[in-house]
Motif scaffolding. Sequence first.
Motif, PDB file in Angstrom:
ATOM      1  N   ALA A 170     -46.182 213.174  24.189  1.00 30.13           N
ATOM      2  CA  ALA A 170     -46.637 212.590  22.930  1.00 30.13           C
ATOM      3  C   ALA A 170     -45.798 213.191  21.817  1.00 30.13           C
ATOM      4  O   ALA A 170     -45.230 214.274  21.965  1.00 30.13           O
ATOM      5  CB  ALA A 170     -48.116 212.888  22.704  1.00 30.13           C
ATOM      6  N   THR A 172     -45.296 213.241  17.239  1.00 31.02           N
ATOM      7  CA  THR A 172     -45.601 212.821  15.885  1.00 31.02           C
ATOM      8  C   THR A 172     -44.845 213.740  14.948  1.00 31.02           C
ATOM      9  O   THR A 172     -44.132 214.645  15.395  1.00 31.02           O
ATOM     10  CB  THR A 172     -47.111 212.883  15.606  1.00 31.02           C
ATOM     11  OG1 THR A 172     -47.398 212.205  14.372  1.00 31.02           O
ATOM     12  CG2 THR A 172     -47.619 214.316  15.512  1.00 31.02           C
ATOM     13  N   THR A 315     -48.935 208.488  15.879  1.00 24.67           N
ATOM     14  CA  THR A 315     -48.515 209.212  17.076  1.00 24.67           C
ATOM     15  C   THR A 315     -47.954 208.210  18.083  1.00 24.67           C
ATOM     16  O   THR A 315     -48.343 207.041  18.100  1.00 24.67           O
ATOM     17  CB  THR A 315     -49.686 209.975  17.718  1.00 24.67           C
ATOM     18  OG1 THR A 315     -50.710 209.038  18.106  1.00 24.67           O
ATOM     19  CG2 THR A 315     -50.278 210.970  16.737  1.00 24.67           C
ATOM     20  N   SER A 380     -49.091 219.630  18.184  1.00 25.12           N
ATOM     21  CA  SER A 380     -50.304 219.094  18.808  1.00 25.12           C
ATOM     22  C   SER A 380     -51.457 219.007  17.817  1.00 25.12           C
ATOM     23  O   SER A 380     -52.327 218.154  17.939  1.00 25.12           O
ATOM     24  CB  SER A 380     -50.700 219.942  20.017  1.00 25.12           C
ATOM     25  OG  SER A 380     -51.118 221.233  19.622  1.00 25.12           O
ATOM     26  N   VAL A 383     -50.939 215.800  16.158  1.00 28.32           N
ATOM     27  CA  VAL A 383     -51.313 214.733  17.086  1.00 28.32           C
ATOM     28  C   VAL A 383     -52.820 214.547  17.112  1.00 28.32           C
ATOM     29  O   VAL A 383     -53.333 213.418  17.129  1.00 28.32           O
ATOM     30  CB  VAL A 383     -50.780 215.027  18.504  1.00 28.32           C
ATOM     31  CG1 VAL A 383     -51.411 214.093  19.530  1.00 28.32           C
ATOM     32  CG2 VAL A 383     -49.267 214.881  18.547  1.00 28.32           C
TER      33      VAL A 383
END
Length: 432
Positions: A170, A172, A315, A380, A383
């Motif tokens: 993931a 962002t 995200t 994180s 995220v």
Amino acid sequence: MPTNRRTILKQLAGTTAVGALAGCVGVSETDSTSTPDESGNGGGDDGEETTAQEETESAGPAGTFTLWHQRAEAEKKALEQNAEAFTSETKHTADPAEIADLRKKTTSAIPAGQGASMFDWAHDWTGEYYQNGFLSDQSESLDVDLSVYTQPAQAAVQFDGATVALPYAAETVGLIYNEDLVDEPPETIAEMVSIMEEHHDPENGKYGLSYPLNAYFMSAWAHAFGGYYFDESNVELGLSKEATLDGFRLILDNFVPYQPKDTGYDPQAAVFLEGNAPFAINGPWFLGDVKSNGIDAGIARLPSPEGDAEPKPYTTVKQLYFTTRVDEDEAKAAAAREFAEWYTTNTDVLSNNAEEFGYIPVYKELAESGDLPAAVEGFSKSVALGTPIPSHPNMGDVWGPLEDAFNSVKNGDAELQSAFEKAESDIRSNWE
């Protein structure tokens, strides 16, 4: 056979990536301007020796597949090392190739029956590409169960019941700060502005902030007060809503005054990489360049505006897409699937990606381990606050008019409300 492929995944996860990431496997050279064609009859081993590894390989001929990507240099080298490691330990051949304009190449080559079996990109193309017939549903052929990935990652690789990719990270944007210039990251916009003012000296090439102002990067603030770009559930635009405009005002009032005039990606990135700005708002893909330029950087969640507002950046899930070219023969398909399964579940590969590039793991075994690098923990947190980019095909028409509207306001050529009302009108015309 399925059992044999699972055996390969397990064996490679324990050994292959370690050797590759330690530099034991050379980096293959890829022509960034070429468009490699694929052969469904790619070769395996030329010699006659049979190893214990080969005895566990799946039945059927060896396959060769090409994986298109548009990665930065450091990430490109890591992918090439991983591909060579996979190739050296299996009968298959993985061939990563850098493409300068991945969207242009995929949308022209795939419908013409050309191009790669897989490509590497974020999840936001899923709906559009699947509806246009560019992607292959591998639901019935994959050995890996999607339950091994986080819930957002599971959702990202599926569309209309089809599994068209496998996820590996993931991402962002977050706040990156130069530790030589900033002791502690700011928790609020007000604190950040105070630090930017201290360092901003444009006459001497010093600025308060490095921040590319494109639609993806700006989304955190457009969403912060309850606004939105696009509601895919109702196919509704929110660009001209007051809550969304409040987010754009925040950018114009608090960030633009401390940036270089050219807010494109490269000029903004250069300011931070040269040590001439205390802050950058950027993503994990930027960390390789930060590290190679000798910048000691920390990563934190984006600072909060006053009141109850919180930044909610878009995200994305990074994934390996299966194109329709993978369906041309089973050898090619098997090779592509096995690489995707290996790459997205190999904890050595994923840990290295986290350590070196700030990739946020979506493989549950690692994501829930509580043993992630500090950089990943910083991203994180952003995220956790964020919202996934819509994968609805109509979202693709939002980006350009949105950026045109914002730039017209930033440059003093239009008023905020009218600029975004016009953007919405333009987008709806494209939909029609």
